[in-house]
Design an enzyme around this catalytic site. Structure first.
Site: not given
Length: 347
Positions: A181, A289, A319
């Site tokens: 991320s 995601d 995610h």
């Protein structure tokens, strides 16, 4: 289906060389949430009320998922502090000898959250899966330390590892960087900084559902959930993406000062003009995601720049699925793919 059987099924890949797709175990096509993920993102009767304002404290407290230590080998783990204030946590198998490759791991958390503890179990698994050392970096978090302070901490960590490689048991010519991320953003940004400064420390990078396009305020075609090609649960997935998008502008406000333009390559890496300088790269993403469309663009640009690039899509995932190591077979498989990629590049 039990965990070990799911893990074994994830060894199989469909798709093509453009994108390797790992189907949800037990499914034969794309477009469906994994049952456990569907359960997690389905609102319960107790949490259907909308929160008016998400504060920094609330966002930080929401970081992480339950996980397990699934390392099989005995590990040696130690904490170090360098340059007076940067903490790192170093993982290696107890019986590891000689100079070996290293993965410098940068945790996720929107640039404002996350910690060494949040990625403790993933880092243990990385060190467990191969003859490799893992150095997890506790970089400075926004808004207390806004861009570029966290990024500079990451680069300083790589430089420190290079300069102290032999005493750490590391081959200084085999440094890889990886992150999830925001940590994925910082990974590619650190590599770009490494190239711009001419140090060329980093020889491979692994970008796990990285955020690579900032300043778009959770709006526009990159947040169009319909492009995720859902065959079921469209409303549920669309609402999930919308909730994620709702924090996008707030994250930018926490991360950047008003005089910093979000389009610069160290914040939005897809804008870099010298991507061809990057090392071999692995990009991994969940099928649902919210950042998948950004990652599609990144992979396209990396390949246009002739960077050797592998792309893996984990079907049914959302995610931050890596955080659920030990509970989701996909998370363990992702760690194994990471180690295998790094060792393949280094060898």
């Amino acid at each position: 289906m039990n965990y070990n059987k799911e893990l074994q099924m994830l060894k199989n890949k469909t798709g093509s060389s453009e994108k390797r797709i790992k189907l949800v175990p037990g499914y034969t096509e794309s477009g469906y949430l994994a049952p456990e993920i569907k359960r997690q993102i389905t609102p319960s009767e107790n949490n259907k009320e909308e929160v008016e304002e998400v504060t920094l404290e609330m966002a930080r407290a929401s970081m992480g998922w339950p996980s397990k230590d699934i390392a099989v080998n005995s590990l040696k783990i130690r904490n170090e502090i360098f340059d007076h204030n940067i903490r790192v946590r170093i993982y290696q198998k107890t019986d590891l000898t000689g100079l070996v490759p290293v993965i410098v791991f940068l945790h996720g958390g929107g640039f404002f959250g996350g910690s060494l503890d949040n990625v403790e179990h993933p880092c243990r698994v990385l060190a467990d899966k191969g003859d490799i050392i893992v150095v997890s970096v506790d970089y400075g978090l926004a808004p207390e330390r806004k861009y570029p302070e966290g990024l500079l901490d990451c680069y300083r960590a790589v430089k420190w590892i290079y300069e102290h490689a032999e005493s750490l048991g590391i081959d200084k010519n085999k440094i890889a960087i990886a992150g999830d991320s925001a940590g994925g953003n910082l990974s590619i940004a650190t590599t770009l900084l490494d190239r711009n400064l001419g140090t060329n420390f980093i020889k491979a990078e692994v970008l796990l559902y990285a955020t690579v396009k900032r300043g778009i305020n959770g709006k526009g075609e990159l947040w169009d959930a319909s492009k995720l090609e859902m065959k079921e649960d469209a409303e549920l997935i669309t609402n999930y993406v919308a909730g994620f998008a709702g924090l996008d502008a707030k994250v930018d406000n926490w991360y950047m000062t008003p005089n910093v333009h979000e389009s610069i390559p160290f914040i939005t890496p897809v804008n870099a003009k010298n991507l061809e300088l990057l090392p071999p790269t692995l990009v991994a993403i969940g099928e649902f995601d919210p950042l998948r469309l950004q990652n599609n663009i990144l992979v396209e640009k990396l390949r246009e720049a002739k960077v050797p690039t592998e792309y893996i899509q984990y079907n049914g995932m959302i995610h931050a699925f890596m955080d659920q190591i030990g509970n989701l077979a996909q998370a363990e498989d992702l760690m194994e793919e990471t180690v295998n990629f790094v060792l393949k590049v280094m060898n």
